[in-house]
Scaffold this active site. Sequence first.
Site, short mmCIF file in Angstrom:
data_model
loop_
_atom_site.label_atom_id
_atom_site.label_comp_id
_atom_site.label_asym_id
_atom_site.label_seq_id
_atom_site.Cartn_x
_atom_site.Cartn_y
_atom_site.Cartn_z
N GLU A 40 0.82 -1.20 0.00
CA GLU A 40 0.00 0.00 0.00
C GLU A 40 0.86 1.26 0.00
OE1 GLU A 40 -3.37 0.46 -0.27
OE2 GLU A 40 -3.28 -1.67 -0.78
N CYS A 197 -12.77 3.71 -14.56
CA CYS A 197 -13.25 5.07 -14.29
C CYS A 197 -12.04 5.99 -14.09
CB CYS A 197 -14.14 5.08 -13.04
SG CYS A 197 -15.09 6.61 -12.82
N CYS A 204 -16.60 4.81 -20.31
CA CYS A 204 -17.93 5.25 -20.74
C CYS A 204 -17.86 6.23 -21.91
CB CYS A 204 -18.69 5.89 -19.58
SG CYS A 204 -17.86 7.31 -18.83
N CYS A 211 -19.77 0.21 -19.03
CA CYS A 211 -19.62 0.35 -17.58
C CYS A 211 -20.83 -0.24 -16.88
CB CYS A 211 -19.47 1.84 -17.23
SG CYS A 211 -19.47 2.17 -15.46
N CYS A 217 -24.94 6.37 -13.24
CA CYS A 217 -23.90 7.36 -12.95
C CYS A 217 -24.39 8.76 -13.27
CB CYS A 217 -22.65 7.04 -13.77
SG CYS A 217 -21.35 8.27 -13.62
#
Length: 383
Positions: A40, A197, A204, A211, A217
């Site tokens: 991370e 995204c 999209c 999507c 959305c």
Amino acid sequence: MSEALIKHFATKLIAWHGKDGRQGLPWQSIRDPYAVWVSEIMLQQTQVATVLERYPRFMKRFPTVKKLAAAPLDDVLAEWAGLGYYTRARNLHACAKQVMEEFSGKFPADPLSLEQLKGIGRSTAGAIAAFAFHERAPILDANVKRILARLFGIEGAIQEKAVNDELWLLAKTLLPKNAKDMPVYTQALMDFGATWCTSRKPVCLSGEKKCPFEKECQANLSGQVLQLPRKVIKAKSPEFNCDLLLLRHGDSVLLQRRPDKAIWGGLWSLPESAWRAKEKNSNPSTNNLSVKELFQLVLPDEKSSSVFKSCTLIEQGLEIKHVFTHRRLWMQIWHVTSSLAVKFSGDDLKWIPLRQLGNYGLPQPIKLLLQGLSLARGDDLRN
């Protein structure tokens, strides 16, 4: 705000990940909190392709939190060299010591306790808790903020506290009900923002893929996909000049450890002058400097006349441009040869043989510069 979307968001996202999410990454499907934590931190502000190469190497050298805590900071910085944002490496080392001293070598499962550790913020704590301990803890990195702002049509700049608080509340509301789903759900969130995204080329708008949230959305429905989330317009990055001393004696070069709180903090670099604001439309300084003038710029605390007398050559070298996140730096290199390995005061100045430079953490542009010198004489700095 769509209650239906909130209700089925986690299920739909997990189903998407099973079909289109990233699979087989070396840090996936592991529950060792140490390994999760390292991945991370390394993935923050570093491209996945780079981490794919460096993460296994780091874990091989420091396989446990105990090994990392016991390692000298120079070894950690040397292994981190080239990944940038070196505060992360210093915090990794400090956090490992903290885990050993305060938690007997075991990472806590509670996100609030994780947040108390050096270098671990709220989102990273949530990721560690979700992946390693299956805790129902939200994450909210840049990718997740973008997903939520678009899906739910959240206006306002994401840097604003009220907007950020709203996004955190939403992130918590969307969590799957079953704790066992937390690892795959958290990975799905990261992958969806990183691969579908995306900031500039979301699927999209490409028409190549559909999507799963296309009909729900709010950004897509209102034609604001590239406008959300709102961002504060950043001022142009300031530019600076500085002079760097490349002082050599035989096969050794003089390096200086940078202050912990400075840029490249804790790394070894060439002694440098104070930064000067670069004047607009002006060429970098090409004035010829005497050895004494150069030393007064880059090593003002070293007043021994023997330093100047031992230097027999000064030559203007390359000028290197380096782009930081919030500034740009033009570094003028000055080559100086010394007939003596002059002793300097303090522990922050050291003569290092070229063949040993790979053992030290060096800023990437300086490493590349010195690697050129090293290869010219048959050595190689690369680890």
